[in-house]
Scaffold this motif. Structure first.
Motif, PDB file in Angstrom:
ATOM      1  N   GLN A  27      40.433  14.757  62.488  1.00  8.13           N
ATOM      2  CA  GLN A  27      39.560  15.126  61.189  1.00  8.13           C
ATOM      3  C   GLN A  27      38.333  15.784  61.540  1.00  8.13           C
ATOM      4  O   GLN A  27      37.701  16.627  60.524  1.00  8.13           O
ATOM      5  N   ARG A  81      43.981  21.414  58.426  1.00 10.23           N
ATOM      6  CA  ARG A  81      44.122  21.636  59.932  1.00 10.23           C
ATOM      7  C   ARG A  81      44.099  22.894  60.401  1.00 10.23           C
ATOM      8  O   ARG A  81      43.373  22.988  61.541  1.00 10.23           O
ATOM      9  N   ARG A  84      40.248  23.566  60.760  1.00  9.40           N
ATOM     10  CA  ARG A  84      39.697  22.805  61.835  1.00  9.40           C
ATOM     11  C   ARG A  84      39.966  23.450  63.045  1.00  9.40           C
ATOM     12  O   ARG A  84      39.169  23.723  64.072  1.00  9.40           O
TER      13      ARG A  84
END
Length: 372
Positions: A27, A81, A84
């Motif tokens: 994360q 996701r 990131r």
């Protein structure tokens, strides 16, 4: 080759490895990265406007550039996701452009995605401050097809430096069937069935005259379940499906339940619809594109990919021109939609050694991909 380039690639690899390795929380993301939204207006009356996001490092001067092509997802590059990953690439020194492709965010595939991706790549080429050299292209999942087209048939194919295909497919029909019922001995994601039904809707038995409420319900289910791995366990997705179905007219519920896998003969419905579709999906076959690709291509695939089996990477690679495939990296560290738990993936020392070697090869490929 410049003597400086290997050192640049090594530094880029180190930065990538810091965030992508099994030692980092899946994360966590770099903070010293900017994200700018661009509006890509149409060049012709028939073109659609859509947005793209540009990621740059605040700390490092850019050493390369990359087009990051999302897969089929309602959030596109705004999926946490994907965001990131784009930030990690930018933090390592790559100028990253990630388009929000309209067909992919609608969850219904359309041939307009080719032209849209071409426009996104043109926007990357024209970015002020983009470092010299041909950009790389990194595709994810269903983003493989338009990325292969970009490198093979588009007017910009000669501008593509390197292509990395992560989790791409070689056979569209087999991929749809795997999404519906998997296969013995392979992990299978139960949450993707609705998108298969949305794309097969014109050929489905007992489809409603007005499919809009059904499509809206399927999308609502997708938005409530995707990106939540816990939904795949112990049938938790079924409770979401039933809650969404309560808002549907009774006539729509049998097809909705079949599309979510709660009840009904999902496999028979899909097989029949595929049979009726004729050549409607011929354009989704990547095979005819592969022989025209001239840039280096790397394939990365999760060993436990539960959406597109890893064997499809090998099927793609073998149809490239001689010398085109620079490597196939099958890894246990990453699935189709998430970073795997290192504690369960690396169970012994030989596995750790193999995964470490594979990770280094992947990092090297990504580091060099955007360097032109």
């Amino acid at each position: 080759m410049s003597r400086v380039r290997p050192l640049v690639d090594l530094r880029t690899m180190i930065e990538l490895g810091r965030w992508l390795g099994p030692w980092t929380d899946g994360q966590a993301a770099p903070h010293d990265v900017t994200r700018e939204e661009l509006s890509l207006e149409g060049r012709r009356a028939v073109d659609r406007a859509f947005s793209a996001f540009v990621y740059r490092s605040r700390r490092h001067a850019p050493v390369g550039s990359l087009l990051l092509v999302p897969g089929l997802h309602y959030l596109g590059p705004l999926d946490p996701r994907m965001d990131r990953f784009a930030r990690i690439l930018a933090n390592a020194g790559l100028t990253v452009l990630a388009p929000r492709l309209p067909d992919f965010t609608s969850l219904v595939l359309g041939e307009g995605v080719f032209d849209d991706l071409s426009r996104a790549f043109s926007a990357l080429l024209a970015l002020p401050g983009r470092p010299p050299g041909r950009p790389g292209v990194f595709s994810i999942s269903f983003g493989s097809l338009p990325s292969l087209w970009l490198a093979a048939r588009s007017g910009l194919a000669s501008e593509v430096g390197t292509l990395i295909v992560f989790g791409g497919y070689a056979d569209f029909g087999d991929t749809l069937r795997f999404c519906i019922h998997g296969r013995p001995g392979a992990a299978h994601d139960p949450l993707n069935r609705p998108v298969v039904f949305m794309n097969l809707l014109p050929w489905l038995d007992d489809k409603p005259d007005d499919p809009a409420p059904l499509v809206a319900a399927l999308r609502k289910y997708v938005e409530a379940t995707w990106g939540r791995p816990e939904m795949k366990v112990d049938g938790k997705w079924q409770a979401i499906a039933r809650a969404v179905a309560d808002e549907l007219a009774p006539a729509h519920r049998p097809l909705f339940f079949a599309a979510t896998g709660v009840s009904g003969d999902t496999k028979a419905l899909v097989d029949a619809a595929l049979g009726r579709s004729g050549d409607a999906f011929t354009w989704l076959d990547p095979g005819p594109l592969l022989g025209d690709i001239r840039c280096p291509v790397h394939f990365i695939h999760g060993a436990d990919d539960d959406v597109i089996p890893y064997e499809q990477a090998f099927a793609l690679a073998k149809r490239l021109p001689a010398g085109g495939c620079q490597g196939i990296y099958v890894t246990g560290l990453y699935g189709h939609t998430h970073k795997a738990d290192a504690g369960t993936t690396l169970r012994d020392v030989p596995a750790l050694v193999r995964e470490g070697a594979t990770l280094l090869k992947m990092l090297s490929a990504v580091a060099r991909c955007g360097g032109g």
